[in-house]
Design an enzyme around this catalytic site. Structure first.
Site, mmCIF file in Angstrom:
data_model
loop_
_atom_site.group_PDB
_atom_site.id
_atom_site.type_symbol
_atom_site.label_atom_id
_atom_site.label_comp_id
_atom_site.label_asym_id
_atom_site.label_seq_id
_atom_site.Cartn_x
_atom_site.Cartn_y
_atom_site.Cartn_z
ATOM 1 N N HIS A 57 53.240 14.495 92.457
ATOM 2 C CA HIS A 57 52.613 15.792 92.736
ATOM 3 C C HIS A 57 53.357 16.889 91.982
ATOM 4 O O HIS A 57 52.755 17.798 91.415
ATOM 5 C CB HIS A 57 52.698 16.128 94.231
ATOM 6 N N HIS A 110 52.468 17.156 88.382
ATOM 7 C CA HIS A 110 51.136 17.739 88.221
ATOM 8 C C HIS A 110 51.245 19.273 88.223
ATOM 9 O O HIS A 110 50.594 19.960 87.448
ATOM 10 C CB HIS A 110 50.260 17.263 89.388
ATOM 11 N N HIS A 114 56.244 9.343 94.814
ATOM 12 C CA HIS A 114 54.944 9.935 95.155
ATOM 13 C C HIS A 114 54.999 11.463 95.075
ATOM 14 O O HIS A 114 54.204 12.092 94.372
ATOM 15 C CB HIS A 114 54.546 9.488 96.571
ATOM 16 N N GLU A 115 55.954 12.041 95.779
ATOM 17 C CA GLU A 115 56.041 13.507 95.795
ATOM 18 C C GLU A 115 56.373 14.036 94.411
ATOM 19 O O GLU A 115 55.921 15.106 94.018
ATOM 20 C CB GLU A 115 57.066 13.985 96.831
HETATM 21 ZN ZN LIG Z 1 50.471 12.999 98.341
#
Ligand SMILES: [Zn+2]
Length: 672
Positions: free
Chosen positions: A465, A468, A461-462
């Protein structure tokens, strides 16, 4: 001597940065910026190149100087740093509000839009449009007395929100449980026991010392056979920074919460909104409060019956009505008995080095970038490592600091933050750098940190990010990477990335038994995948409880009377929750996402973006998880584009249509 926060190096000089550098650096930068802005307005050349570019550069430099201070305050907190951080906050808030309320600057942006609008490329147009919107949201056209009040409100908010965080951290650190009778620890996983043993030794105690950090709390609630021990931990956790529990009243966030809500409401009203929920949506993908509420209620209608069924099944399994502190424990037992999957049994298959290597392989296969450790970079703690992100041919693309282990004085949870933003504007260039932070159990002696599958998902998940931020091709800092991305779309790349950690094609890459090196056996893999929808209804209503509580709290605020915090929570629970919380539960008092973080009237964003991410991943399911063309489209339409484009347009470019909710329902096993 030069202030290390002001020297122009690609990465922060962590070895030299001291708390005492923060305030002088920020004061100096703000002064310089103010002078430069005044000179620009004086010159009156309101053009993209002569006005917007210098301002983008100023934003970039300020963010870059501030980033190590904010980051260290989160991960290496101490009194000196905290004081320095707190001294800077009002300065920064005042500066931003002042900028947002600068009428001449606003008029200058407006004339760039009027004169050059048609010739600006979409990225530039977005920068100017966002700026004009933000002037409006900062009350640029208000009369002087109301402008002044808006500034005061924003400054006070920054201070009170920081205090809210401090209280949570202090309350968390203040509590621990000393155990001398091993019987009391029955059921706890070996690594939790080992850490507790070490903590006791470090404190000069015999036996075990259990602290209230997240991994320990989770381990106790999920595994401790002793109901009283679970209850004690649960109570300590859900009463942190409140008027109840073991430290009742000592760091009580209650008055701060009332003040935060009042200030937000006042700020929203000052700039023309009915309430803070409305003003929060002014920068988001969701159009209005009704759309958010309808979205959450639609999910509630689908998930609550499932959650009720699951909860009844769990109580039947336990053979008795359950208390809140029993739920995780019996759920884990039921999961391991029925599905033959246990997070603890999975741990040996997910040694951190293997998971990381596998994750890097996934990223390489999807987006063609290599991730390589760079031990020559100076870090701020021995646990931290730095990695370069390189193109296939070795061209640097960016880098990140990886800070994965729980330790004292480090904020709980997991997050990605920007260290350096990407900029490529008229002679100024910088590559993006990120901080990736988790709170996993540290290695024990020779043995690497072993992750649960849930923690593997957190890391993916991290990292989503991070990608991105790191893979952006945008050169204007205010819309590069995650900047300028609507908050309810910002979880798209992160939640999207989690999907990979469930796949047949990926699990063999990220698993290798810590002793035998064997990948996760196929039958375990199948059972793990089957467990994905385990209690999906219960998990969904829990998220909906948070989201509805947060949104209604801000949407229904009435000035002049005490906020209905406990009442709103009770109503929301009545409507969606299935687990009955005990009277002493004060979870809002430590709900940092909403009271001190960026999720105010925005917690719904997780579910909103989950619709986007499940639907986006659907394209990979249709064409193959490593399909190069699909990955390239995702890279170009979403990851590289950052906030330089309308979020809905970007999604449609990738998917060929607007997002649909069905893929998420299918993914959770909740589809009709
Ligand atoms: Zn998040």
């Amino acid at each position: 001597m030069t202030n290390p926060l002001l020297i122009d190096t690609p990465l922060p000089a962590f070895g030299q940065i001291r708390a005492s550098h923060a305030e002088p650096a920020i004061r100096e930068l703000l002064d310089r910026n103010r002078q430069e802005i005044a000179a620009l307005l004086e010159a009156g050349e309101d053009r993209w190149e002569t006005l917007v570019v210098p301002l983008e550069r100023m934003h970039h430099n300020l963010a870059r100087a501030w980033s190590p201070v904010g980051h260290l305050n989160g991960v290496m907190n101490d009194d000196e740093l905290r004081a320095a951080y707190n001294a800077c906050l009002p300065l920064l808030t005042a500066y931003h509000t002042e900028l947002g309320q600068n009428e001449r600057l606003c008029a200058a942006y407006q004339s760039v839009a009027d004169r050059e609008g048609p010739s600006l490329v979409p990225e530039q147009k977005k920068v100017v449009d966002n700026a004009l919107r933000d002037f409006r949201l900062a009350g640029v056209s208000l009369p002087p007395d109301r402008k002044q009040r808006f500034r005061e409100v924003m400054e006070r908010l920054a201070t009170v929100q920081a205090k809210f965080d401090e209280n949570v951290l202090d309350a968390t650190n203040a509590w621990s449980r000393h155990v001398t009778d091993e019987q009391e620890l029955a059921g706890l996983p070996a690594n939790a026991l080992r850490r507790a043993r070490e903590a006791a030794q470090a404190a000069g105690q015999d036996g075990w010392r259990l602290s209230l950090d997240a991994p320990t709390y989770q381990a106790v609630l999920t595994h401790a056979v002793s109901g009283p021990l679970r209850r004690e931990f649960y109570e300590a956790w859900v009463t942190r920074a409140s008027d109840r529990g073991p430290h009742a009243g000592q760091w009580d966030n209650g008055p701060l919460m009332a003040e935060i809500l009042a200030l937000r409401h006042e700020a929203a009203e000052l700039v023309g909104f009915a309430n803070f929920a409305e003003s929060s949506l002014a920068t988001k993908m969701a159009r209005d409060p009704a759309e958010v509420i309808e979205f959450l209620q639609r999910l509630a209608r689908v998930s609550r019956p499932a959650a009720e069924r699951e909860y009844a099944e769990l109580q039947a399994f336990a053979g008795r009505p359950l208390e809140a502190w029993d739920v995780a424990f019996y759920s884990e037992r039921m999961r391991s008995e029925r599905l033959q999957v246990s997070e603890e049994a999975l741990r040996p298959y997910f040694p951190l080095p293997r998971v990381l290597a596998g994750l890097f392989t996934v990223v390489m296969r999807l987006y063609g970038v290599r991730i390589v450790a760079n031990p020559s970079v100076e870090v701020y703690h021995p646990d931290v490592r730095y990695f370069d992100v390189l193109e296939r041919d070795g061209t640097p693309r960016g880098g990140f600091f990886l800070d994965l282990y729980a330790r004292p004085k480090k904020r709980g949870g997991a997050w990605m933050d920007q260290c350096v933003g990407r900029i490529e504007l008229a002679g100024t260039g910088a590559l993006p750098v990120a901080y990736l932070v988790c709170n996993f159990s540290p290695p024990a002696g020779e043995q690497p940190s072993l992750l649960t599958h849930y923690e593997v998902l957190t890391l993916f998940h991290e990292f989503g990010h991070g990608l991105h931020h790191l893979l952006t091709r945008v050169g204007c800092p205010s819309v590069a990477g995650i900047n300028g991305v609507p908050w309810d779309a910002v979880e798209l790349p992160s939640q999207f990335m989690e999907n990979f950690a469930w796949r047949d094609e990926v699990l063999p890459l990220i698993s290798a038994h810590v002793e035998t090196g064997e990948a996760l056996p196929h039958e375990m893999l199948v059972r793990l995948q089957a467990s994905r929808t385990f209690q999906a209804g219960m998990q969904t209503v829990r998220q909906l409880e948070f989201a509805l509580f947060d949104f209604r709290l801000h949407a229904e605020y009435v000035p002049g009377v005490p906020p209905r915090i406990a009442e709103t929570l009770a109503e929301v629970r009545e409507a969606v929750a299935v687990i009955r919380a005990p009277e002493f539960n004060r979870f809002p008092h430590s709900f940092q996402h909403v009271f001190s973080g960026g999720y105010a009237a925005g917690y719904y964003s997780y579910k909103w973006a989950e619709v986007l991410s499940a639907d986006a991943f659907g394209a990979f399911e249709e064409h193959g998880v490593f399909d190069p063309a699909t990955a390239r489209r995702f890279l170009h339409a979403i990851l590289e584009r950052g906030g330089s484009r309308d979020a809905m347009e970007a999604f449609v470019e990738f998917r060929g249509r607007e997002p649909a909710i069905e893929p998420l329902l299918r993914q959770m096993g909740l589809a009709a």
